[in-house]
Motif scaffolding. Sequence first.
Motif, short mmCIF file in Angstrom:
data_model
loop_
_atom_site.label_atom_id
_atom_site.label_comp_id
_atom_site.label_asym_id
_atom_site.label_seq_id
_atom_site.Cartn_x
_atom_site.Cartn_y
_atom_site.Cartn_z
N MET A 1 35.18 39.59 44.98
CA MET A 1 34.02 39.67 44.18
C MET A 1 33.18 40.72 44.17
SD MET A 1 32.79 35.65 44.24
CE MET A 1 30.91 35.93 44.37
N PHE A 2 33.14 41.45 45.11
CA PHE A 2 32.22 42.69 45.39
C PHE A 2 32.99 43.95 45.27
CE2 PHE A 2 29.78 39.02 46.97
CZ PHE A 2 28.58 39.05 46.30
N THR A 3 33.72 44.12 44.41
CA THR A 3 34.61 45.26 44.27
C THR A 3 34.51 45.77 42.78
OG1 THR A 3 36.69 43.93 43.27
CG2 THR A 3 36.51 44.04 45.50
N PRO A 4 34.92 47.31 42.73
CA PRO A 4 34.63 47.90 41.59
C PRO A 4 35.76 46.93 40.49
CG PRO A 4 35.32 49.32 43.34
CD PRO A 4 35.40 48.18 43.83
N GLN A 5 36.76 46.57 40.87
CA GLN A 5 37.66 45.88 39.70
C GLN A 5 37.24 44.70 39.35
OE1 GLN A 5 38.92 46.68 43.01
NE2 GLN A 5 39.78 48.56 42.43
N PHE A 6 36.11 44.07 39.93
CA PHE A 6 35.50 42.46 39.49
C PHE A 6 35.24 42.41 38.03
CE2 PHE A 6 31.94 39.54 39.10
CZ PHE A 6 32.98 38.52 39.64
N ASP A 7 34.46 43.56 37.69
CA ASP A 7 33.87 43.28 36.12
C ASP A 7 35.10 43.14 35.17
OD1 ASP A 7 31.45 43.19 37.08
OD2 ASP A 7 30.86 44.96 36.38
N ASP A 8 35.98 44.13 35.33
CA ASP A 8 37.26 44.02 34.58
C ASP A 8 38.25 42.94 34.78
OD1 ASP A 8 36.67 46.56 33.23
OD2 ASP A 8 37.59 47.68 34.49
N CYS A 9 38.26 42.49 35.96
CA CYS A 9 39.31 41.11 36.35
C CYS A 9 38.65 39.94 35.30
CB CYS A 9 39.06 40.92 37.67
SG CYS A 9 40.22 39.33 38.14
N ILE A 10 37.32 39.81 35.65
CA ILE A 10 36.70 38.72 34.91
C ILE A 10 36.81 38.78 33.56
CG2 ILE A 10 34.35 37.55 34.28
CD1 ILE A 10 35.61 36.87 37.10
N LYS A 11 36.51 40.10 32.97
CA LYS A 11 36.73 40.15 31.30
C LYS A 11 37.94 39.69 30.86
CE LYS A 11 37.41 44.45 29.74
NZ LYS A 11 37.16 45.57 29.20
N ASP A 12 39.09 40.27 31.72
CA ASP A 12 40.40 40.06 31.33
C ASP A 12 40.81 38.56 31.33
OD1 ASP A 12 40.78 42.79 31.05
OD2 ASP A 12 41.57 43.31 32.77
N ALA A 13 40.25 38.01 32.55
CA ALA A 13 40.40 36.23 32.70
C ALA A 13 40.00 35.71 31.50
CB ALA A 13 39.72 36.11 34.06
N ILE A 14 38.71 35.81 31.31
CA ILE A 14 38.16 35.28 29.89
C ILE A 14 38.81 35.26 28.79
CG2 ILE A 14 36.15 35.06 28.40
CD1 ILE A 14 34.54 35.76 30.93
#
Length: 113
Positions: A1-14
């Motif tokens: 959760m506290f990684t630089p990839q978190f935001d893009d991961c959540i965006k892609d998942a949604i």
Amino acid sequence: MFTPQFDDCIKDAINSARPFFTTGVPEYSIPPFDPWYADEVNQVRSGYKLKLKHVKEAGWQQSTITKFRANLEAGYIKFSQFFPEKYLEGEYITEAGGTTKGVWNMTLCKYLL
């Protein structure tokens, strides 16, 4: 959760879950929400009352999350969402010096939230 990839991961998942917006996921008891429906939505302001009834909102499945940013320490999420077409309809009752009733609909094209 506290990684630089978190935001893009959540965006892609949604965005990858969009096919389920109209079907839901029955095996997890997740109902569909496109179209979304509300029996009644009320707004009261100084000088008028508005009641929207039988509100239907469609177009979620075609939407795309374009930006997503979470600050979990601060407890907020910011995102932008694009809808090629979003459609709403229902009935209305207004009270502002008298009562007015009727039906309404609205189509938003190329809508960025």
